[in-house]
Write an enzyme that holds these catalytic residues in place. Sequence first.
Site, mmCIF file in Angstrom:
data_model
loop_
_atom_site.group_PDB
_atom_site.id
_atom_site.type_symbol
_atom_site.label_atom_id
_atom_site.label_comp_id
_atom_site.label_asym_id
_atom_site.label_seq_id
_atom_site.Cartn_x
_atom_site.Cartn_y
_atom_site.Cartn_z
ATOM 1 N N GLY A 187 26.074 2.885 -4.804
ATOM 2 C CA GLY A 187 25.134 1.961 -4.180
ATOM 3 C C GLY A 187 25.783 0.680 -3.682
ATOM 4 N N GLU A 190 30.204 10.333 -6.873
ATOM 5 C CA GLU A 190 28.986 11.065 -7.265
ATOM 6 C C GLU A 190 29.194 12.516 -7.659
ATOM 7 O OE1 GLU A 190 29.135 8.954 -4.756
ATOM 8 O OE2 GLU A 190 27.502 7.520 -5.033
ATOM 9 N N GLY A 249 23.960 2.479 -8.529
ATOM 10 C CA GLY A 249 22.513 2.365 -8.667
ATOM 11 C C GLY A 249 22.118 2.621 -10.104
ATOM 12 N N ASP A 279 25.746 9.341 -1.144
ATOM 13 C CA ASP A 279 24.516 9.022 -0.413
ATOM 14 C C ASP A 279 24.627 7.609 0.174
ATOM 15 O OD1 ASP A 279 24.309 7.764 -2.918
ATOM 16 O OD2 ASP A 279 22.153 8.043 -3.039
HETATM 17 C C1 QUE Z 1 29.719 8.526 -11.228
HETATM 18 C C2 QUE Z 1 28.717 7.889 -10.545
HETATM 19 C C3 QUE Z 1 28.083 6.746 -11.083
HETATM 20 C C4 QUE Z 1 28.499 6.266 -12.321
HETATM 21 C C5 QUE Z 1 29.541 6.913 -13.008
HETATM 22 C C6 QUE Z 1 30.132 8.046 -12.450
HETATM 23 C C7 QUE Z 1 27.003 6.051 -10.389
HETATM 24 C C8 QUE Z 1 26.425 4.911 -11.028
HETATM 25 C C9 QUE Z 1 26.922 4.472 -12.274
HETATM 26 C C10 QUE Z 1 26.424 3.309 -12.964
HETATM 27 C C11 QUE Z 1 27.260 2.252 -13.241
HETATM 28 C C12 QUE Z 1 26.815 1.121 -13.925
HETATM 29 C C13 QUE Z 1 25.500 1.056 -14.346
HETATM 30 C C14 QUE Z 1 24.648 2.109 -14.083
HETATM 31 C C15 QUE Z 1 25.106 3.232 -13.395
HETATM 32 O O1 QUE Z 1 27.934 5.159 -12.879
HETATM 33 O O2 QUE Z 1 26.602 6.451 -9.272
HETATM 34 O O3 QUE Z 1 23.355 2.041 -14.474
HETATM 35 O O4 QUE Z 1 25.025 -0.038 -15.021
HETATM 36 O O5 QUE Z 1 25.415 4.281 -10.406
HETATM 37 O O6 QUE Z 1 31.113 8.690 -13.108
HETATM 38 O O7 QUE Z 1 28.318 8.345 -9.347
#
Ligand code: QUE
Length: 334
Positions: free
Chosen positions: A115, A138, A66, A146
């Site tokens: 997500g 997460e 997400g 989640d």
């Molecule tokens: C742990 C996570 C997430 C993460 C990196 C982690 C996560 C998440 C993102 C993410 C990835 C690409 C994107 C962005 C967010 O990285 O939940 O905006 O473009 O959404 O180490 O839980």
Amino acid sequence: MSDASVVASRDGRIGHILLDRPKALNALDPAMIDAMQAALDGWRDDPTVHAVVIEGNGGRAFCAGGDIRAIRTLAQAGDTEAVEAFFRAEYALNATIDEYPKPYVALIDGICMGGGIGVSVHGQIRVTTEAGLFAMPETAIAMFPDVGATFMLPRLPGGIGMYLALTGARVQGADAVHAGIATHFVPRDALPALRADLARDGVTAVAVHAHALPPFSLAPHRAAIDRCFGADSVPDIVARLEAEGTDWARETLATLRAVSPSSVMWSFAAVRRGAGLSLRAALAAELALTRHVTRHADFAEGVRAMVVDKDRQPRWSPDRIEAVDPAAIAAMLA
Ligand code: QUE
């Protein structure tokens, strides 16, 4: 119908959703969530749509998660209503997928985390290729698994769900079918034919293209996973990993020691609780927990270290599992 980053289209018997934000590994922003919900709502009563197929564009990711960076910014600005609106819409979409009256087929050929799990695992059919890479990572950013993962993970075999929840371990390709996350294994080379047959024949095409599974690469660790991650508390999990005396247990404990100690504690409690809830109830409990977690200092620090600055050197507070107050965690889940 088309949004900036989701392309919803028709192809024969199917409605097709393409997550089309490849530079962000198809991570879900609010407009994408709204566009997916609208597409599913529009096809629900359309008799010419027999099934929905969802894919990610760009060849690297199905969906990496997400828009956690934007959520951190909103949370730091104190805009709790906007944070809540994002999670509420995302979790509502997860429930829509679970309750959808037609087959929902995810074709997962690349990264599928956070997500991305939420917009695939609640569907009836989850096809992975050898490139499918699944995780709920997460605890590394001090969130918690989640998008209905507190419902899904405790229903995986043995201790696998708690192991994935706390360590963020990645599961690749056919292993995801063994773990119960995916339902079918189809080699990447066969995806164009599967796509064409889905449009022509509907979901019977999936079984036609599915391959037999190679052995589960976690099989050598299954007994240890069940022994350690079946424990009744996080300190007990740590003690059992210490007692194992294997390289796998040492590496797993090192991972558990590196992620947010508070997050390990609240994720353990959330996954345990989810075992006894419906998906709808689990999603409601998750939404309530996001209000506490996004206010915790570790969340801003974890997203900073892993997503914003990418130094991968988070400074957690408290910085050890043993220093986390169980009563404070219990209060967050109350
Ligand atoms: C742990 C996570 C997430 C993460 C990196 C982690 C996560 C998440 C993102 C993410 C990835 C690409 C994107 C962005 C967010 O990285 O939940 O905006 O473009 O959404 O180490 O839980």
